[in-house]
Design an enzyme around this catalytic site. Structure first.
Site: not given
Length: 750
Positions: A104, A256
């Site tokens: 993400d 991430h």
């Protein structure tokens, strides 16, 4: 126009400057429009850059405790992939021993390439949920990501929680991200992951309508089974532990690649891949999960119908479920335009920031230099033993050019009649149509001569007065100006020094009771007179104000008199005297009270003419840059200072204000506000010191913050307008300002 009217009414050939102006006059309006469009484009670029930087922070849960009464139980208890095929909400789970690796908040120029390199090394595909603003800023990374075989999904454009947004905002966030993907990699996608989302059981009544809407629009929403929580930076060991599914189950796993410092993620990722492979896991994308699920459904359906095994089912399902779509048509071109615009913004804003930093430092340096030199000037000129030489007591000629000054001429001449120094007053009526000359004659003053001429302009009127002057020192003033009784005596004392060729007096605003007048009063005291102290010590005074100035008559005649080549004859003659070797000084105690423009329209006309005329004079005397010897001092020092501080920095000053607003909105409101207040504080300090030197009342400084927000902006626009006129060769004529005659000698003076 092929010719113009001379002072005797005959037609004369236009000057070279007039011919150039005439040729370019037709282009003036469209070029002004072009300049405004360029300013608008620059502002738009800054807004775009600011919008792009309203981006990812750390992963966080922004809402807790909301009900989920409207969310189907099968969704809350289902797998991490939510589809709405056929209009019905369905969830898909990741098969056992399978990892759908997802990232993400990217792309990030530091961390994403490192993640891609690790994935390439281990031949592992992943699904990246990208923030549109970051995609538009780093398109090359997205292109490499897709070409490597990875999958991308939408993570909104500004990383905003869509649960609280309007339908229009949701559509805009999705469309802008799709355009960014189209411009960066030539694709769009059907995958979506909401910022701040987690597992499906976290869906509530606020977010569920968003997922329903996006499902109807063809999006597949992706959640997680397992969260590495790498954004917490708990350590490599914990990241690997938290990202590992339990009991061989399949999982959509979250990492991430942006949104903060990700060195622990980079260190943990290869060890995690090796660990999961050793445990018998395979890695796939979200589309790979959907493809396996559809292949399994197809196999089950075929067997139920008594058929054999489905050949190439996996390939067919993969083709049907692939998330990427090739961008074509308007979407592709709009996407490329967005990426191009962002590239311009990414280059322009830092360059502008650096340039404005230089300008800001220069402006603050000027303030510091003005304070130091003004203090030195005041101390030097007000010492008890300071003297220009033997007192100048001989009579002088005062020249008053007048054009339609019926409201002011009587006050002007009455003030001169009270002069403590012997004067000859020459009123040169420049073709007035309101009876100005008759009023001057009717006063019956014995030392007043009125010379009438056809309208030929202020320079011609001044030259006519110089030619008819009886004395070797001539004082020039405007027809709307009032002198104090001691003004002329103070003004001519520097001529005791034979090297002095001209003296600038202290012009003050008389009609300062209005808001516009008060703003101009601050400007005159701070901007003009404080400047003149500095330029006096540097021996490069750029302008003797038309309201009050004194000259050696022979010096004026030697340089050809007041020139008609520019609209700033006062600046023109001052520079000419410098280049001829004369010294020009400032006499602070010689005060003149002038009527400043009373309306914004008149103020614009006056300052437009001043700015444009100054540029004309500087261009006319550009050869001063190469002058040698003492007469070249103005070219070496004065001309660069005037260009830098009266043209260049004011032109960029509006951008400083725009950039300040940009910083307040998009970067750090408090820091930007403090910086603006600090600059205002420096300006207030300079203004207060200037008011102290001029013995003015400080109460006017209460209006300075408002002056900075309103009046100063207008002056900048005037200068920009003048620059456009100068660059395009546009023509500008003298414009008569409307006078009221309200300015008289202040009470208590004389």
């Amino acid at each position: 126009m092929s010719s113009t009217t001379s002072r005797r009414g005959r037609r004369r050939a236009p000057t070279r400057i007039e011919r150039a102006a005439g040729r370019a006059a037709a282009l003036q309006k469209p070029r002004v429009i072009l300049a405004l469009l360029l300013l608008l484009a620059l502002t738009s670029v800054m807004l775009l850059d600011g919008y792009l930087r309203a981006e990812v922070g750390g992963d966080q849960r922004v809402r807790t405790g909301a009900s989920a009464d409207k969310v189907p139980e099968k969704v809350l208890d289902g797998g991490p992939i939510l589809t709405f095929r056929g209009g019905q909400a369905k969830t898909v789970s990741v098969p056992d021993k399978t990892i759908a690796l997802t990232f993400d908040d990217g792309p990030d120029p530091t961390w994403t390439p490192q993640v891609l390199e690790i994935l390439r090394k281990y031949d592992v595909p992943a699904t990246f949920f990208l923030v549109g603003s970051m995609v538009s800023r780093y398109p090359d990374i997205v292109r490499d990501m897709v070409e490597q075989g990875n999958e991308v999904g939408v993570h909104t454009f500004t990383h905003i929680d869509l649960s609280y947004q309007s339908e229009a905002r949701v559509d805009r966030e999705m469309r802008q991200t799709q355009l960014a993907l189209a411009g960066a990699a030539g694709i769009t996608t059907t995958l979506f992951r909401a910022p701040y989302s987690s597992e499906t059981d976290a869906i509530d009544d606020y977010s569920w309508p968003v997922y329903q809407k996006l499902g109807k629009d063809g999006y597949t929403s992706v959640f997680i089974d397992t969260d590495s929580d790498d954004w917490k930076r708990p350590g490599v060991k914990k990241i690997i532990e938290w990202a590992t599914p339990e009991d061989g189950k399949g999982a959509s796993v979250l990492f991430h690649d942006a949104g903060g410092e990700r060195s622990q993620t980079i260190e943990a990722l290869p060890r995690y891949i090796e660990k999961m492979r050793a445990a018998g896991y395979t890695f796939t994308t979200i589309s790979g999960v959907l493809a396996k699920q559809q292949a399994a459904q197809a196999q089950t359906q075929a067997q139920a119908q008594g058929g054999g095994p489905v050949r190439n089912g996996s390939a067919t399902a993969t083709r049907l479920q692939a998330a990427h779509r090739t961008a074509t048509g308007v979407t592709l071109y709009e996407g490329k335009a967005l990426v191009a615009a962002v590239a311009v913004a990414e280059w322009t804003v830092p360059a502008l920031s650096a340039g404005l930093t230089v300008v800001g430092v220069a402006v603050l340096g000027r303030f510091g230099m003005m304070l130091l030199l003004a203090r030195r000037h005041h101390r030097q000129r007000n010492r008890r033993r300071f003297s220009w030489g033997p007192p100048v007591t001989r009579p002088v000629s005062v020249i008053v050019p007048a054009y339609n000054e019926k409201e002011c001429i009587a006050n002007t001449l009455a003030s001169l009649a009270r002069s403590t120094h012997p004067v000859e007053i020459i009123v040169v009526d420049d073709g007035s149509t309101d009876g100005t000359a008759d009023i001057a004659e009717s006063l019956g003053m014995p030392n007043v001569r009125v010379i009438r001429q056809q309208n030929a302009g202020k320079p011609a009127a001044l030259n006519n007065g110089v030619r008819n002057a009886s004395y070797d020192i001539v004082v020039m003033m405007d027809g709307d100006t009032v002198f104090e009784p001691d003004t002329v005596r103070q003004l001519v004392q520097p001529f005791a020094d034979p090297s002095v060729g001209a003296v600038a007096g202290n012009a003050k605003v008389g009609n300062r009771t209005t808001l516009i007048g008060a703003w101009q009063h601050i400007e005159y005291v701070m901007g003009f007179n404080l400047d003149r102290r500095m330029y006096d010590l540097l021996r490069c005074m750029p302008t003797i104000p038309g309201a009050i100035g004194a000259f050696h008559r022979e010096a004026v005649l030697a340089v050809g008199g007041m020139s008609e080549d520019t609209l700033a004859e006062d600046t023109d003659i001052t520079i000419a005297l410098h280049r001829a070797g004369w010294r020009v000084v400032y006499q602070e105690h010689a005060r003149a009270w002038t009527e400043a423009p009373g309306s914004l329209k008149q103020l614009w006309s006056q300052r437009y003419r001043w700015s444009y005329g100054t540029m004309q004079a500087l261009w006319k005397h550009r050869g001063a840059l190469t002058d040698r010897g003492p007469s070249g001092r103005f070219g070496r020092v004065g001309l660069p200072l005037v260009v830098l501080f009266q043209i260049v920095t004011p032109v960029f000053a509006p951008l400083i204000d725009v950039f300040t607003a940009y910083s307040m909105i998009f970067i750090d409101f408090r820091a930007a506000l403090l910086a603006w207040l600090a600059v205002l504080g420096v300006q207030l300090l300079c203004a207060a010191y200037a008011f102290r030197l001029d013995r003015e009342k400080y109460r006017y400084l209460l209006m300075m913050p408002l002056q900075q927000l309103a009046y100063r902006q207008m002056m900048y626009l005037v200068l920009i307008h003048s620059c456009v006129t100068a660059l395009t060769g546009g023509r500008l004529r003298w414009q008569k300002l409307k006078r009221t005659g309200e300015v008289g000698t202040p009470a208590g003076v004389g």
